[in-house]
Design an enzyme around this catalytic site. Structure first.
Site, short mmCIF file in Angstrom:
data_model
loop_
_atom_site.label_atom_id
_atom_site.label_comp_id
_atom_site.label_asym_id
_atom_site.label_seq_id
_atom_site.Cartn_x
_atom_site.Cartn_y
_atom_site.Cartn_z
N ASP A 1 0.85 -1.18 0.00
CA ASP A 1 0.00 0.00 0.00
C ASP A 1 0.88 1.23 0.00
OD1 ASP A 1 -3.24 0.26 0.75
OD2 ASP A 1 -2.07 2.09 1.04
N SER B 1 -13.66 -2.49 -12.54
CA SER B 1 -14.85 -1.80 -12.08
C SER B 1 -15.96 -2.03 -13.09
CB SER B 1 -14.59 -0.30 -11.94
OG SER B 1 -15.80 0.42 -11.75
N TYR C 1 -11.25 7.25 -15.41
CA TYR C 1 -11.20 6.05 -14.57
C TYR C 1 -11.77 4.86 -15.32
CZ TYR C 1 -12.34 3.01 -10.55
OH TYR C 1 -12.45 1.95 -9.67
#
Length: 257
Positions: free
Chosen positions: A37, A144, A157
């Site tokens: 991360d 997504s 995106y």
């Protein structure tokens, strides 16, 4: 025997909602988990929880900026040193800015592309050679539903995630002969920090939440714990003959087939 016993799993964005839930689930099923991360504190929190909750849980927290190849290479080297060969790669890290395309700026496009597409390319490029040499590996990319059906206020995106879907299918073809599978999980609206930003950007978060809830056949927004089941399926031996596929986890918001 647990499904991922003696397996090493790398999860990018592992300190976030979906990433953290995925890391913990892999650990509960026996995996050694590398939690990557950009926020080292978030990664360390997830790793500490794994070691506290999972009996014999093994986790490694690493700061990794996936937009920088040197950072990726350093993280991958640290995983190899600590755990050995990487068996599963989950590219989960992502970022978005929520506004109509004409109100965005090129600097925002560059950041969106760097995190949502180029970052995943860096991870593949660093991990695939080892998998190919061993003729084994599982890659699960988190895209997504915006990639499948579009999403207002998320043009760049959606473009990045659509690119990730196409890239995954190509990797699946190129590396099938190496025994590597590559698949995609597409979350729908999920209660994460990113979704909270989306609601705020919309200007009327309560109204947006109500509209989403009405439009989802299962009647609720997704939770981070709704995703690991699909991700671990693609990473498991149960999916040994599944590659180049895209699975929506959206409560039925988007249906195809």
């Amino acid at each position: 025997m647990q499904r991922f016993e003696d397996k090493t799993v790398v999860v990018t964005g592992g300190g976030g909602g979906i990433g953290g839930a995925t890391c913990r689930r892999f650990a509960r099923e026996g995996a050694r988990v590398a939690v990557l991360d950009l926020n080292p504190g978030a990664a360390e929190t997830v790793a500490a929880r794994i070691e506290a909750e999972a009996e014999g849980g093994r986790a490694l927290a690493l700061r990794c900026d996936i937009t920088e190849r040197a950072s990726v290479d350093a993280a991958v080297a640290a995983v190899l040193e600590r755990f050995g060969a990487i068996d599963v790669l989950v590219n989960n890290a992502g970022w978005d800015v929520f506004r109509p395309f004409t109100k965005t700026e090129p600097a925002q496009w560059e950041k969106l592309i760097a995190i949502n597409l180029t970052g995943a390319l860096h991870m593949h490029h660093a991990v695939l050679p080892g998998m190919a040499a061993r003729k084994a590996g599982r890659i699960v990319n988190i895209a997504s539903d915006a990639a499948r059906v579009g999403s207002s206020g998320e043009a760049v995106y959606a473009a990045c995630k659509g690119g990730l879907v196409a890239f995954t299918k190509t990797i699946a073809r190129e590396h099938a002969r190496h025994g590597i599978t590559a698949n995609v999980v597409c979350p729908g609206p999920t209660d994460t920090a990113l979704f909270a930003d989306y609601k705020e950007g919309a200007g009327n978060p309560e109204k947006l939440m109500e509209a989403f809830t009405r439009s989802i056949p299962l009647g609720r927004i997704g939770q981070p714990d709704d995703l690991p089941g699909a991700i671990l399926f693609f990473a498991s031996d149960d999916a040994a003959f599944v590659t180049g596929q895209v699975l929506s986890v959206s409560g039925g918001l988007t249906m195809n087939g």
